[in-house]
Write an enzyme that holds these catalytic residues in place. Structure first.
Site, PDB file in Angstrom:
ATOM      1  N   TYR A  28       0.602  -1.170  -0.450  1.00  0.00           N
ATOM      2  CA  TYR A  28       0.191   0.090  -0.164  1.00  0.00           C
ATOM      3  C   TYR A  28       0.932   1.098   0.116  1.00  0.00           C
ATOM      4  CZ  TYR A  28       0.628   1.168   5.014  1.00  0.00           C
ATOM      5  OH  TYR A  28       1.633   1.725   5.722  1.00  0.00           O
ATOM      6  N   LYS A 142       6.544  -1.948   2.257  1.00  0.00           N
ATOM      7  CA  LYS A 142       5.208  -1.457   2.376  1.00  0.00           C
ATOM      8  C   LYS A 142       4.265  -2.188   2.360  1.00  0.00           C
ATOM      9  CE  LYS A 142       3.266   2.988   3.523  1.00  0.00           C
ATOM     10  NZ  LYS A 142       3.426   3.715   4.634  1.00  0.00           N
ATOM     11  N   GLU A 174      12.867   3.078  14.178  1.00  0.00           N
ATOM     12  CA  GLU A 174      11.512   3.946  13.782  1.00  0.00           C
ATOM     13  C   GLU A 174      10.521   4.248  14.638  1.00  0.00           C
ATOM     14  OE1 GLU A 174       9.944   3.929   9.293  1.00  0.00           O
ATOM     15  OE2 GLU A 174      10.363   1.223  10.137  1.00  0.00           O
ATOM     16  N   LEU A 198      11.537   1.073   7.458  1.00  0.00           N
ATOM     17  CA  LEU A 198      10.408   1.949   5.826  1.00  0.00           C
ATOM     18  C   LEU A 198      11.116   3.536   5.620  1.00  0.00           C
ATOM     19  CD1 LEU A 198       8.248   1.297   4.350  1.00  0.00           C
ATOM     20  CD2 LEU A 198       6.895   2.493   5.034  1.00  0.00           C
TER      21      LEU A 198
END
Length: 277
Positions: A28, A142, A174, A198
Site C-alpha cells: 500500500y 510497505k 523508527e 521503512l
C-alpha cells in the site's frame, strides 16, 4: 474510489478470500494531497513498485497509468486537503498459503479522505513514548501486515502521545508510523534505510533538505540513551510532515520546546512543498 482500473461509486464489499484480507498479502501507499494536488506522487509510486517487486507481486497496470488514475480520483472527489490511500493485494483465491495460480489477478483499491494539515502541532511540538520493536525483519517493504504498528500506536494513544518510538534492544529504529531523527550538537542522526525501517518519502526529502542546507546528517544507528539525551528529536511522515518531539516517556528533550534545527527543517520542508505543488 478506484477499483482495479475503474473509478466507481464507493463500495464497502470485500471478497472473503482476498489474500489482502486473509494474509495481509499486499502492499500500500498513503499520499498526501495539498491544495488539490498529490505531493511527491512519483516517489510514492516508485516505492509501490519496489514493494511489489520485493513480494513478487505483479502490478496490474503501469506506474504511469496508476498515477493518472490517482490524479483523476483526487479531481473527481474535489479533494483539496487530505490523503489518497491505495493498496494492491495479490487477489482473491481459495485459501492456501502459497501464491495462487497465474490466472488470479491482483486487486487494486484506492480512495481519498479529507484530512487537515497538522500545522499547530508542527509549530508547538508533541510527546512520544518508547516501546519495543516487535515487527518482522523486512520493515523496508510497505506491506499490509501492520498489527505490531497498530499495537504500538494504540499504546501511544493510551498515553496521550502522538507516537510510539520503537527500539530493538538499545537501538532506536523508527516509530509506529513515522521515521525518527535526533539532533545533537547541531548534527542530525537517523537510522539507515535498511531492512529495519521503512524509507519514508518525507524522510528522504528531509535528507535532501539537510544536504542543500549544509546540515551535517549521519545515517547511522543510535541508542535509546542517545535519543533521550538528544538536544532535539523530530518525526517525519506523509501528511504528518515534520513534528518536533518535546518529551519521550517522562524525559524532557532538550529545552522542552522545538529546537532551532528542527524549526529550520520545518520551514524548509514547507518551502519545498510549496515549490512541489
Amino acid at each position: 474510489m478506484l477499483w482495479n482500473d475503474q473509478i466507481v461509486e464507493r463500495r464497502d464489499c470485500i471478497n472473503i478470500e482476498d489474500r489482502g484480507y486473509q494474509f495481509g498479502d499486499g502492499i500500500y501507499e498513503v499520499i498526501g494531497v495539498y491544495d488539490g494536488k498529490p505531493l511527491l506522487l512519483t516517489e510514492h509510486m516508485e516505492r509501490l513498485e519496489r514493494s511489489a517487486r520485493e513480494v513478487q507481486l505483479t502490478l496490474p497496470s503501469s506506474i504511469s497509468n496508476l498515477k493518472n488514475r490517482l490524479e483523476d480520483l483526487v479531481s473527481l472527489n474535489e479533494l483539496e486537503e487530505g490523503i489518497i490511500y491505495m493498496q494492491v493485494s495479490r487477489g482473491a483465491a481459495p485459501r492456501w498459503h502459497e501464491f495462487p495460480a497465474d490466472d488470479i489477478s491482483p486487486v487494486t483499491i484506492a480512495y481519498t479522505r479529507p484530512e487537515e494539515r497538522m500545522t499547530t502541532i508542527e509549530n508547538q511540538g508533541a510527546t512520544a513514548i518508547l516501546t519495543e520493536d516487535i515487527r518482522w525483519l523486512r520493515c523496508d517493504i510497505k506491506t499490509l501486515n501492520l498489527l505490531p504498528n497498530v499495537l504500538a500506536k494504540q499504546k501511544a494513544v493510551e498515553h496521550q502521545a502522538i507516537e510510539a518510538i520503537l527500539h530493538r534492544g538499545e537501538t532506536v529504529t523508527e516509530a509506529s508510523a513515522s521515521n525518527v531523527f535526533i539532533v545533537k550538537d547541531g548534527e542530525l542522526y537517523t537510522h539507515p534505510a535498511n531492512n529495519f525501517i521503512l524509507n519514508g518519502i518525507t524522510r528522504k526529502k528531509v535528507l535532501q533538505i539537510c544536504k542543500e542546507s549544509a546540515l551535517k546528517l549521519h545515517e547511522e544507528t543510535y541508542t535509546v540513551t542517545d535519543l533521550l539525551e538528544a538536544d532535539e528529536v523530530f518525526i517525519t511522515a506523509t501528511k504528518l510532515d515534520v513534528i518536533p518531539i518535546l518529551k519521550v516517556d517522562e524525559h524532557t528533550i532538550g529545552t522542552g520546546s522545538p529546537g532551532k534545527v528542527t524549526k529550520k527543517i520545518v520551514k524548509a520542508f514547507r518551502a519545498l512543498y510549496e515549490q512541489e505543488v
